[in-house]
Design an enzyme around this catalytic site. Structure first.
Site, PDB file in Angstrom:
ATOM      1  N   GLU A  44      32.095  28.418  38.256  1.00  0.00           N
ATOM      2  CA  GLU A  44      31.190  28.258  37.068  1.00  0.00           C
ATOM      3  C   GLU A  44      32.431  28.060  35.802  1.00  0.00           C
ATOM      4  OE1 GLU A  44      28.318  28.240  36.518  1.00  0.00           O
ATOM      5  OE2 GLU A  44      27.155  29.318  37.680  1.00  0.00           O
ATOM      6  N   SER A  57      37.368  31.315  42.732  1.00  0.00           N
ATOM      7  CA  SER A  57      36.239  31.381  43.541  1.00  0.00           C
ATOM      8  C   SER A  57      36.418  32.031  44.831  1.00  0.00           C
ATOM      9  CB  SER A  57      35.942  29.716  43.835  1.00  0.00           C
ATOM     10  OG  SER A  57      34.853  29.614  44.429  1.00  0.00           O
TER      11      SER A  57
HETATM   12 ZN   LIG Z   1      26.269  33.584  38.703  1.00  0.00          ZN
END
Ligand SMILES: [Zn+2]
Length: 214
Positions: free
Chosen positions: A74, A43
């Site tokens: 995600e 991230s």
């Molecule tokens: Zn995105």
């Protein structure tokens, strides 16, 4: 472990950055390294500052197995794709400009050319859910039952494939198609699609004949 897979993630991170599919730290990439583990971009780390050792390995429940950095926000989306589709080994999520234009119009991309036809009849737009949510993962995976490339409403594009090269090529095909489609729409003139019979024949022909076969 999984040095080669981690290295591949770094390489494709640079490719999506340099091909303008993402900017800064946006988007994310993962690769299945075993039945129930994946390598995934961390991230918030710029692609051009990543090295193989920075790539976390996580299980499909999202637990960190190896590495010091937090996986992409995600990761739930990536994990659910791998859990649902056993034949998928690579996932690339981008914020490619023209795909994102379609994402805010909530307009699927029809197969306007033969290259897009090879991905599917049309690239669907999944329902909107916030980034990083399990709801977003559910919506995208539900669309992936029809097409392995999905435009995420008000967000971007995600492509899933057997290899990172294939997923990257899908991103390129969809984005280029989206650029042509958005440009055509902007003329205000009628859009003509390939008729169904020709589309079926083209899929059949290209599946059997395209590329170098030995
Ligand atoms: Zn995105």
């Amino acid at each position: 472990m999984y040095e080669r897979d981690r290295e591949l993630i770094v390489q494709f991170g640079l490719r999506i950055l340099r091909s303008n599919h993402v900017s800064g730290t946006s988007g994310n990439i993962s690769l299945r390294v075993s039945q129930d583990m994946i390598a995934i971009t961390p991230s918030g780390v710029p692609y051009d500052e990543l090295s193989a050792k920075d790539i976390p390995i996580i299980d499909l429940e999202g637990h960190l197995v190896e590495g010091n950095l937090k996986p992409s926000v995600e990761h739930q989306l990536h994990c659910l794709i791998y859990k649902t589709f056993q034949d998928i080994h690579a996932v690339i999520h981008t914020h490619s400009i023209y795909s994102t234009v379609l994402s805010i119009l909530h307009k699927p991309l029809p197969a306007i050319n033969e290259t897009l036809l090879m991905i599917g009849e049309s690239i669907p737009v999944s329902e909107y859910a916030n980034a990083g949510s399990s709801q977003l993962a559910d919506y995208v995976v539900s669309c992936m039952k029809k097409s392995k490339a999905v435009i995420m409403a008000n967000h971007g594009l995600v492509c899933a494939a057997k290899t990172l090269q294939e997923a990257f090529d899908m991103c390129e095909t969809v984005e280029r198609g989206a650029q042509v489609y958005v440009t055509a729409l902007s003329t205000g003139l009628p859009i003509h699609l390939i008729d169904e019979k020709c589309a079926k024949e083209a899929i059949e022909f290209l599946s059997n004949n395209y590329g170098q076969r030995r």
